[in-house]
Design an enzyme around this catalytic site. Structure first.
Site, mmCIF file in Angstrom:
data_model
loop_
_atom_site.group_PDB
_atom_site.id
_atom_site.type_symbol
_atom_site.label_atom_id
_atom_site.label_comp_id
_atom_site.label_asym_id
_atom_site.label_seq_id
_atom_site.Cartn_x
_atom_site.Cartn_y
_atom_site.Cartn_z
ATOM 1 N N TYR A 51 13.641 22.986 -24.361
ATOM 2 C CA TYR A 51 13.052 21.426 -24.957
ATOM 3 C C TYR A 51 12.148 21.503 -26.022
ATOM 4 O O TYR A 51 12.558 20.926 -27.035
ATOM 5 C CB TYR A 51 12.240 21.401 -23.340
ATOM 6 N N ASN A 106 5.616 25.504 -25.359
ATOM 7 C CA ASN A 106 5.255 25.162 -23.994
ATOM 8 C C ASN A 106 5.795 26.303 -23.149
ATOM 9 O O ASN A 106 6.809 26.539 -23.229
ATOM 10 C CB ASN A 106 5.467 23.731 -23.535
ATOM 11 N N ALA A 150 16.613 8.884 -25.637
ATOM 12 C CA ALA A 150 17.127 9.738 -24.432
ATOM 13 C C ALA A 150 16.869 11.222 -24.347
ATOM 14 O O ALA A 150 17.051 11.764 -25.792
ATOM 15 C CB ALA A 150 18.533 9.503 -24.312
ATOM 16 N N LYS A 188 13.306 19.731 -29.569
ATOM 17 C CA LYS A 188 12.123 18.648 -29.963
ATOM 18 C C LYS A 188 11.547 19.181 -31.496
ATOM 19 O O LYS A 188 11.407 18.290 -32.275
ATOM 20 C CB LYS A 188 10.785 18.424 -29.283
ATOM 21 N N LEU A 229 12.294 31.945 -20.265
ATOM 22 C CA LEU A 229 13.405 32.346 -20.926
ATOM 23 C C LEU A 229 14.530 33.356 -20.118
ATOM 24 O O LEU A 229 15.386 33.093 -20.152
ATOM 25 C CB LEU A 229 12.971 32.811 -22.185
ATOM 26 N N ALA A 230 13.775 34.184 -19.410
ATOM 27 C CA ALA A 230 14.485 35.248 -18.820
ATOM 28 C C ALA A 230 15.127 34.671 -17.639
ATOM 29 O O ALA A 230 16.604 35.200 -17.582
ATOM 30 C CB ALA A 230 13.681 36.443 -18.331
ATOM 31 N N ASP A 257 22.351 3.845 -21.666
ATOM 32 C CA ASP A 257 21.963 4.873 -20.939
ATOM 33 C C ASP A 257 23.205 5.250 -20.353
ATOM 34 O O ASP A 257 24.375 4.875 -20.588
ATOM 35 C CB ASP A 257 21.041 4.408 -19.801
HETATM 36 N N1 LIG Z 1 6.915 11.324 -20.462
HETATM 37 C C1 LIG Z 1 6.425 12.189 -21.417
HETATM 38 O O1 LIG Z 1 5.227 12.649 -21.116
HETATM 39 C C2 LIG Z 1 7.027 12.669 -22.828
HETATM 40 C C3 LIG Z 1 6.154 13.471 -23.508
HETATM 41 C C4 LIG Z 1 6.945 13.736 -24.607
HETATM 42 C C5 LIG Z 1 8.169 13.463 -24.901
HETATM 43 N N2 LIG Z 1 8.922 12.584 -24.311
HETATM 44 C C6 LIG Z 1 10.205 12.367 -24.693
HETATM 45 O O2 LIG Z 1 10.509 10.823 -24.579
HETATM 46 C C7 LIG Z 1 11.712 10.318 -23.872
HETATM 47 C C8 LIG Z 1 11.880 9.635 -22.735
HETATM 48 O O3 LIG Z 1 11.013 10.048 -21.702
HETATM 49 P P1 LIG Z 1 10.995 9.696 -20.389
HETATM 50 O O4 LIG Z 1 9.595 10.373 -19.691
HETATM 51 O O5 LIG Z 1 10.991 8.183 -20.454
HETATM 52 O O6 LIG Z 1 12.034 10.416 -19.622
HETATM 53 P P2 LIG Z 1 13.090 9.526 -18.436
HETATM 54 O O7 LIG Z 1 13.686 11.046 -17.635
HETATM 55 O O8 LIG Z 1 12.368 8.818 -17.382
HETATM 56 O O9 LIG Z 1 14.178 8.933 -19.217
HETATM 57 C C9 LIG Z 1 15.107 9.623 -20.094
HETATM 58 C C10 LIG Z 1 16.265 8.573 -20.184
HETATM 59 O O10 LIG Z 1 17.292 9.268 -20.782
HETATM 60 C C11 LIG Z 1 18.494 9.054 -20.013
HETATM 61 N N3 LIG Z 1 19.652 10.177 -20.525
HETATM 62 C C12 LIG Z 1 19.320 11.467 -20.112
HETATM 63 N N4 LIG Z 1 20.639 11.955 -20.794
HETATM 64 C C13 LIG Z 1 21.442 11.022 -21.324
HETATM 65 C C14 LIG Z 1 22.722 11.214 -21.909
HETATM 66 N N5 LIG Z 1 23.448 12.122 -21.989
HETATM 67 N N6 LIG Z 1 23.124 9.879 -22.299
HETATM 68 C C15 LIG Z 1 22.617 8.605 -22.532
HETATM 69 N N7 LIG Z 1 21.200 8.492 -21.848
HETATM 70 C C16 LIG Z 1 20.656 9.832 -21.295
HETATM 71 C C17 LIG Z 1 18.112 9.396 -18.761
HETATM 72 O O11 LIG Z 1 19.342 8.578 -17.980
HETATM 73 C C18 LIG Z 1 16.806 8.368 -18.749
HETATM 74 O O12 LIG Z 1 17.134 6.945 -18.309
HETATM 75 C C19 LIG Z 1 12.457 11.913 -23.896
HETATM 76 O O13 LIG Z 1 12.925 12.042 -25.061
HETATM 77 C C20 LIG Z 1 11.377 12.636 -23.594
HETATM 78 O O14 LIG Z 1 11.590 13.937 -23.951
HETATM 79 C C21 LIG Z 1 8.417 12.178 -22.909
#
Ligand SMILES: NC(=O)c1ccc[n+]([C@@H]2O[C@H](COP(=O)([O-])OP(=O)(O)OC[C@H]3O[C@@H](n4cnc5c(N)ncnc54)[C@H](O)[C@@H]3O)[C@@H](O)[C@H]2O)c1
Length: 437
Positions: free
Chosen positions: A343, A337, A279, A347, A287-288, A233
């Site tokens: 985002y 979305n 991560a 994705k 967007l705008a 992290d």
């Molecule tokens: N929570 C949801 O409902 C949901 C839904 C769809 C997808 N996701 C995806 O699941 C994954 C985890 O989501 P989450 O809800 O646990 O988010 P979160 O924000 O709780 O955790 C994300 C982690 O990634 C780390 N991170 C961010 N930038 C970083 C970098 N540059 N280098 C290293 N680490 C970095 C953050 O410090 C954090 O610990 C993400 O990719 C998110 O897009 C989550």
């Protein structure tokens, strides 16, 4: 975050009231902690198909009770691999029509078909393609935590269905429903001495974004299945990293994955058997109004970094033979979305990354896949305004949000060395969300 409505509906008055008012009726989902299902499984379809013998052998190995006349059953499995005409689909209807009421809450529906493009002729292709609509509808219809999946299995190696069948029959797949998974012959045979209770034993697993949320759960589940964890992290999250490394008896790396030398640094901690690109960040804005930084930072973390790191690991022998790479996409990347053009693009790009790198992973006997979570109960989703949060939670076949462990269990299945026949695919962990379905 706790789901108060779910608890209300599970009370006597709540159940009565929600029924009368026509409100959603979620049930508490059974997960891995509930152990293995105790009720029998019933298999339908042509009794003499080549696949049927494999299914019977695998199910016998799982020691599930065999009781065709039991009033309640855990799973209905239908071998549709031999269906070659539209007329023949009526046998599928008959089997489920006869038995579907016997499926217990948290039960499983699994249809195994032949990939339409491999079917013998046009009629067979049509019949096989029809299975998708059937399974997705059944998933929406049954409720009570019952899931439904379609597994398209390459007839060249029916035994490759093993780990996937185990996963979808188990309570580990609680929040995965309405999915179509293709299973081909694995590029290398699975280890003969695999311990099913700890299939990742001795495997080195890198998990990015592991200090909290979904990443933390991924590290814990992979460790439970025997993996040696390297939790990564950003340096600012070192406290959480230290804790998860301690809990999993693993190591940690405090590193920003967007750093120019991140790939080179990671090579120093490898080689890895499993890499989970979890991560991710959001910078939501229409967007705008979206600044260039909001656009580029999301692209850098969610898409560019997984691409660069995987390239660096592949080029520098940082992935062991038969390695599994699993990326975390999102249903936003499938459905789009409001306020998430950055985002959702990142994705959706992850899906492109998986599909484009799949042949390169096959070349080392490995695989690359993505999970696409829907609404998962995390710190991130707890911050969503109540109305939108409730809609996100309920607009799926389970009428509730998933938990981080649901995403983690799905990743563990894809990381299992006997899952290499699953490659280049996107599996949604969304309770069959209506978004993008
Ligand atoms: N929570 C949801 O409902 C949901 C839904 C769809 C997808 N996701 C995806 O699941 C994954 C985890 O989501 P989450 O809800 O646990 O988010 P979160 O924000 O709780 O955790 C994300 C982690 O990634 C780390 N991170 C961010 N930038 C970083 C970098 N540059 N280098 C290293 N680490 C970095 C953050 O410090 C954090 O610990 C993400 O990719 C998110 O897009 C989550």
């Amino acid at each position: 975050m706790s789901d108060r409505y779910l608890r209300f509906v599970e009370s006597g008055f709540g159940r009565w009231f929600s029924r009368k008012a026509g409100l959603p009726q979620p049930v508490s989902l059974l997960r891995a902690a509930a152990g293995e299902p105790k009720l029998p499984t019933l298999v339908g379809g042509a009794p003499d198909s080549p696949l049927r013998a494999t299914l019977d052998r695998l199910l016998a190995g799982m020691h599930l009770p065999d009781a065709p006349y039991a009033p309640k059953i855990h799973a209905l499995i239908y071998d549709a691999s031999g269906l070659t005409s539209i007329e023949a689909l009526s046998d599928l209807y008959q089997f489920f029509h006869t038995h579907v009421r016997r499926v217990a809450g948290n039960g499983r529906i699994i249809v195994v078909g032949t990939p339409p493009e491999q079917a013998s002729d046009a009629s067979a292709r049509i019949a096989q393609r029809a299975l998708e609509g059937f399974v997705r509808s059944v998933g929406k219809e049954l409720k009570r935590g019952i899931t439904a999946q379609l597994l398209y299995l390459d007839p060249a190696d029916p035994a490759a269905v093993d780990s996937t069948l185990r996963f979808f029959l188990s309570y580990r797949s609680a929040y995965v429903s309405g999915q179509v998974v293709r299973i081909g012959p694995p590029p290398a045979p699975a280890p003969a001495d695999l311990d099913y209770s700890q299939p990742l034993k001795g495997r080195r697993a890198l998990v990015t974004g592991a200090s909290r949320g979904i990443g933390k759960s991924i590290a814990q589940v992979l460790a439970r299945q025997g993996a040696d964890i390297v939790a990564l992290d950003v340096p600012a999250a070192e406290q959480g990293l230290r804790e998860i490394a301690h809990r999993t008896h693993g190591q940690y790396v405090a590193l920003d994955i967007t750093a120019a030398d991140a790939g080179a640094q990671l090579l120093g901690h490898g080689p890895f058997d499993i890499v989970v690109h979890n991560a991710g960040i959001t910078r939501d804005r229409t967007l705008a109004k979206m600044s260039e930084t909001e656009w580029s930072s999301v692209m850098a973390v969610n898409l560019l970094a997984p691409q660069r790191l995987t390239d660096a690991l592949l080029a520098g022998n940082g992935l062991k033979p038969q390695a599994a790479v699993v990326c975390v996409s999102s249903i936003s990347g499938i459905a789009g979305n409001l306020g998430q053009s950055n985002y959702a693009a990142s994705k959706a790009g992850v899906i492109g990354l998986v599909q484009s790198l799949a042949p390169r992973l096959v070349a080392i006997g490995g695989s690359i896949n993505a999970v696409a979570p829907g609404f998962i109960e995390t710190e991130m989703t707890a911050k969503i305004p109540l109305g939108i949060r409730e809609a996100g939670r309920r607009l799926n076949s389970m009428s509730q949000g998933g938990l981080p462990v649901d995403v983690a269990e799905t990743i563990a299945w894809l990381a299992d060395p006997s899952s290499r026949g699953v490659n280049g695919q996107i599996v949604r962990v969304c309770g069959q969300s209506l978004l993008g379905a």
